[in-house]
Design a protein around this motif. Structure first.
Motif, PDB file in Angstrom:
ATOM      1  N   THR A  15       0.714  -1.498   0.420  1.00  0.00           N
ATOM      2  CA  THR A  15       0.193   0.362  -0.126  1.00  0.00           C
ATOM      3  C   THR A  15       0.751   1.391  -0.064  1.00  0.00           C
ATOM      4  OG1 THR A  15      -0.888   0.038   2.062  1.00  0.00           O
ATOM      5  CG2 THR A  15      -1.882  -0.547   1.054  1.00  0.00           C
ATOM      6  N   MET A  16       2.536   1.548   0.582  1.00  0.00           N
ATOM      7  CA  MET A  16       2.813   2.187  -0.026  1.00  0.00           C
ATOM      8  C   MET A  16       3.800   2.476  -0.800  1.00  0.00           C
ATOM      9  SD  MET A  16       4.900   1.465   3.909  1.00  0.00           S
ATOM     10  CE  MET A  16       6.479   3.042   4.185  1.00  0.00           C
ATOM     11  N   GLU A  34      12.152   1.724  -3.901  1.00  0.00           N
ATOM     12  CA  GLU A  34      12.744   1.155  -2.782  1.00  0.00           C
ATOM     13  C   GLU A  34      12.706   1.694  -1.981  1.00  0.00           C
ATOM     14  OE1 GLU A  34      17.094   0.130  -4.174  1.00  0.00           O
ATOM     15  OE2 GLU A  34      16.638   1.646  -5.862  1.00  0.00           O
ATOM     16  N   GLY A  35      13.729   0.643  -1.033  1.00  0.00           N
ATOM     17  CA  GLY A  35      13.041   2.097   0.153  1.00  0.00           C
ATOM     18  C   GLY A  35      11.650   1.498   0.971  1.00  0.00           C
ATOM     19  N   GLY A  36      11.989   1.843   2.371  1.00  0.00           N
ATOM     20  CA  GLY A  36      10.481   1.905   3.560  1.00  0.00           C
ATOM     21  C   GLY A  36      10.392   1.323   4.447  1.00  0.00           C
ATOM     22  N   ALA A  37      10.631   1.419   4.953  1.00  0.00           N
ATOM     23  CA  ALA A  37      11.571   0.767   6.539  1.00  0.00           C
ATOM     24  C   ALA A  37      11.245   1.926   7.231  1.00  0.00           C
ATOM     25  CB  ALA A  37      13.501   0.017   6.827  1.00  0.00           C
ATOM     26  N   ASP A  38      12.127   2.973   6.930  1.00  0.00           N
ATOM     27  CA  ASP A  38      10.970   4.831   7.679  1.00  0.00           C
ATOM     28  C   ASP A  38      10.515   5.252   7.144  1.00  0.00           C
ATOM     29  OD1 ASP A  38      12.556   5.349   5.574  1.00  0.00           O
ATOM     30  OD2 ASP A  38      14.698   6.379   6.085  1.00  0.00           O
ATOM     31  N   GLY A  39       9.118   4.935   6.253  1.00  0.00           N
ATOM     32  CA  GLY A  39       8.673   5.770   5.293  1.00  0.00           C
ATOM     33  C   GLY A  39       9.351   6.342   4.834  1.00  0.00           C
ATOM     34  N   LEU A  40      10.244   6.822   4.506  1.00  0.00           N
ATOM     35  CA  LEU A  40      11.048   7.330   2.127  1.00  0.00           C
ATOM     36  C   LEU A  40      11.094   5.897   1.751  1.00  0.00           C
ATOM     37  CD1 LEU A  40      12.020  10.029   1.842  1.00  0.00           C
ATOM     38  CD2 LEU A  40      14.760   8.913   2.586  1.00  0.00           C
ATOM     39  N   LEU A  41      10.161   6.578   0.092  1.00  0.00           N
ATOM     40  CA  LEU A  41      10.864   5.501  -0.062  1.00  0.00           C
ATOM     41  C   LEU A  41      11.165   6.106  -1.749  1.00  0.00           C
ATOM     42  CD1 LEU A  41       8.473   4.484   1.265  1.00  0.00           C
ATOM     43  CD2 LEU A  41       8.308   2.555  -0.519  1.00  0.00           C
ATOM     44  N   THR A  42      11.740   5.620  -2.649  1.00  0.00           N
ATOM     45  CA  THR A  42      12.527   6.289  -3.731  1.00  0.00           C
ATOM     46  C   THR A  42      12.165   6.082  -5.164  1.00  0.00           C
ATOM     47  OG1 THR A  42      14.284   5.113  -3.444  1.00  0.00           O
ATOM     48  CG2 THR A  42      14.640   7.155  -3.025  1.00  0.00           C
ATOM     49  N   GLU A  55      13.298  10.583  -7.991  1.00  0.00           N
ATOM     50  CA  GLU A  55      12.334  10.036  -7.062  1.00  0.00           C
ATOM     51  C   GLU A  55      12.365  10.572  -5.884  1.00  0.00           C
ATOM     52  OE1 GLU A  55       8.602  12.340  -9.604  1.00  0.00           O
ATOM     53  OE2 GLU A  55       9.387   9.933 -10.162  1.00  0.00           O
ATOM     54  N   ALA A  56      11.933  10.801  -4.262  1.00  0.00           N
ATOM     55  CA  ALA A  56      12.004  10.268  -3.621  1.00  0.00           C
ATOM     56  C   ALA A  56      10.218  10.738  -3.084  1.00  0.00           C
ATOM     57  CB  ALA A  56      13.037  11.204  -2.556  1.00  0.00           C
ATOM     58  N   PHE A  57       9.783   9.968  -2.589  1.00  0.00           N
ATOM     59  CA  PHE A  57       8.318  10.241  -1.595  1.00  0.00           C
ATOM     60  C   PHE A  57       8.299   9.933   0.657  1.00  0.00           C
ATOM     61  CE2 PHE A  57       8.959   8.744  -5.930  1.00  0.00           C
ATOM     62  CZ  PHE A  57       8.014   9.529  -5.982  1.00  0.00           C
ATOM     63  N   ARG A  58       7.378  10.416   1.197  1.00  0.00           N
ATOM     64  CA  ARG A  58       7.500  10.959   2.138  1.00  0.00           C
ATOM     65  C   ARG A  58       6.703  10.064   2.217  1.00  0.00           C
ATOM     66  NH1 ARG A  58      10.876   9.995   5.828  1.00  0.00           N
ATOM     67  NH2 ARG A  58      12.525  11.907   5.406  1.00  0.00           N
ATOM     68  N   VAL A  59       5.867   8.455   3.117  1.00  0.00           N
ATOM     69  CA  VAL A  59       5.145   7.306   2.943  1.00  0.00           C
ATOM     70  C   VAL A  59       4.292   7.841   4.532  1.00  0.00           C
ATOM     71  CG1 VAL A  59       3.604   5.829   1.639  1.00  0.00           C
ATOM     72  CG2 VAL A  59       4.996   7.148   0.448  1.00  0.00           C
ATOM     73  N   ALA A  60       2.752   7.786   5.042  1.00  0.00           N
ATOM     74  CA  ALA A  60       2.808   7.224   6.295  1.00  0.00           C
ATOM     75  C   ALA A  60       1.594   7.000   6.481  1.00  0.00           C
ATOM     76  CB  ALA A  60       2.122   9.274   7.689  1.00  0.00           C
ATOM     77  N   ARG A  61       1.582   5.783   7.189  1.00  0.00           N
ATOM     78  CA  ARG A  61       0.053   5.204   7.655  1.00  0.00           C
ATOM     79  C   ARG A  61      -0.707   5.727   8.138  1.00  0.00           C
ATOM     80  NH1 ARG A  61      -0.529  -0.386   9.293  1.00  0.00           N
ATOM     81  NH2 ARG A  61      -2.787  -0.197   9.379  1.00  0.00           N
ATOM     82  N   VAL A 107      -5.619  -1.293   5.818  1.00  0.00           N
ATOM     83  CA  VAL A 107      -4.214  -0.350   5.771  1.00  0.00           C
ATOM     84  C   VAL A 107      -4.415   0.562   4.892  1.00  0.00           C
ATOM     85  CG1 VAL A 107      -1.961  -1.276   5.107  1.00  0.00           C
ATOM     86  CG2 VAL A 107      -3.688  -3.436   6.148  1.00  0.00           C
ATOM     87  N   CYS A 108      -3.747   1.037   5.085  1.00  0.00           N
ATOM     88  CA  CYS A 108      -4.098   2.449   4.223  1.00  0.00           C
ATOM     89  C   CYS A 108      -2.875   3.602   4.635  1.00  0.00           C
ATOM     90  CB  CYS A 108      -4.947   2.958   4.367  1.00  0.00           C
ATOM     91  SG  CYS A 108      -5.624   4.697   3.367  1.00  0.00           S
ATOM     92  N   HIS A 109      -2.284   4.153   3.578  1.00  0.00           N
ATOM     93  CA  HIS A 109      -0.807   5.063   3.653  1.00  0.00           C
ATOM     94  C   HIS A 109      -1.280   6.246   2.644  1.00  0.00           C
ATOM     95  CE1 HIS A 109       0.918   1.520   5.455  1.00  0.00           C
ATOM     96  NE2 HIS A 109       2.253   1.963   5.457  1.00  0.00           N
ATOM     97  N   VAL A 110      -1.105   7.195   3.171  1.00  0.00           N
ATOM     98  CA  VAL A 110      -0.925   8.571   1.882  1.00  0.00           C
ATOM     99  C   VAL A 110       0.833   8.624   1.824  1.00  0.00           C
ATOM    100  CG1 VAL A 110      -1.355  11.041   2.249  1.00  0.00           C
ATOM    101  CG2 VAL A 110      -3.113   9.646   2.812  1.00  0.00           C
ATOM    102  N   ALA A 111       1.138   9.180   0.259  1.00  0.00           N
ATOM    103  CA  ALA A 111       2.490   9.106  -0.463  1.00  0.00           C
ATOM    104  C   ALA A 111       2.552  10.715  -0.263  1.00  0.00           C
ATOM    105  CB  ALA A 111       2.713   8.654  -1.262  1.00  0.00           C
ATOM    106  N   LEU A 112       3.019  11.376  -0.202  1.00  0.00           N
ATOM    107  CA  LEU A 112       3.763  13.168  -0.473  1.00  0.00           C
ATOM    108  C   LEU A 112       5.068  12.782  -1.009  1.00  0.00           C
ATOM    109  CD1 LEU A 112       2.502  14.702   3.295  1.00  0.00           C
ATOM    110  CD2 LEU A 112       1.136  14.791   0.237  1.00  0.00           C
ATOM    111  N   LYS A 113       5.047  13.878  -1.809  1.00  0.00           N
ATOM    112  CA  LYS A 113       6.488  14.099  -2.803  1.00  0.00           C
ATOM    113  C   LYS A 113       7.386  14.431  -1.701  1.00  0.00           C
ATOM    114  CE  LYS A 113       8.215  14.269  -6.960  1.00  0.00           C
ATOM    115  NZ  LYS A 113       9.872  13.964  -6.757  1.00  0.00           N
ATOM    116  N   GLY A 114       9.331  13.670  -2.283  1.00  0.00           N
ATOM    117  CA  GLY A 114       9.661  14.011  -0.506  1.00  0.00           C
ATOM    118  C   GLY A 114      10.282  15.763  -0.437  1.00  0.00           C
TER     119      GLY A 114
END
Length: 205
Positions: A151-152, A172-180, A184-190, A198-205
């Protein structure tokens, strides 16, 4: 309040007349788009998405009549040029709308928590990186962790609007809510919603 997440379920309509009334409250162009949907479940979920979007616009201080100015990308992603960024998703009758008056783009995705019982992880190799698989298999509940990462990633796909042009296995990524993805980098939060989701919102990092 500059951002919010709204959730509801299509079971809010106890009878067809209640659904028809809400559908008729939407702009005519949206009504026409919605009635063309073949599956009744899709029609109701999409209608609820527009109802929640209108509520969200009003809650953020925007004129709810902005709904009349909805536009769509070539891939079908709705957007407003003169309003907040938003994203809509639904799963098994649950509908979630995320809006932000600050972030230029965002994406939201949700899945039923029970979906994890149907997952066959060995068949999903291409959807995750090697590091993410180590994370998944090292978790107390690997299927639940997979659904988290899924979902992230899907929230990022909703943000970009690129669909299959963004292969999940390349995010890639995900352990700390930062994916790339690439550069491009994205911040994702539950998002805290009913325990069944199970729901996540992504914002442009």
């Amino acid at each position: 309040m500059q951002s919010l997440v709204l959730h509801d379920h299509v079971s809010r309509w106890q009878d067809d007349s209640a659904f028809t009334s809400d559908l008729a409250s939407l702009p005519l162009v949206e009504q026409a788009r919605l009635v063309r949907k073949r599956r009744e479940a899709d029609k109701r979920a999409s209608t609820l998405g527009k109802i929640l979007l209108r509520q969200g616009l009003e809650a953020l201080g925007f004129d709810p009549r902005l709904l009349r100015k909805l536009q769509y990308t070539a891939s079908g992603k709705p957007f407003l040029e003169d309003g907040p960024s938003f994203s809509i998703t639904h799963a098994d009758g649950h509908v979630v709308v995320a809006l932000s008056a600050e972030a230029p783009r965002l994406g939201v995705d949700c899945e039923l928590e029970a979906t994890k019982t149907k997952l066959v992880l060995d068949d999903l190799e291409e959807t995750m990186t090697a590091g993410q698989w180590r994370d998944i298999h090292g978790a107390a509940d690997p299927a639940a962790r997979y659904l988290e990462l899924w979902t992230m990633k899907e929230s990022i796909v909703k943000l970009t609007g690129r669909g299959l042009a963004t292969p999940l296995g390349e995010i890639e990524g995900g352990a700390d809510g930062l994916l790339t993805h690439g550069d491009e980098a994205f911040r994702v939060a539950r998002v805290a919603l009913p325990a069944s989701l199970v729901c996540h919102v992504a914002l442009k990092g």
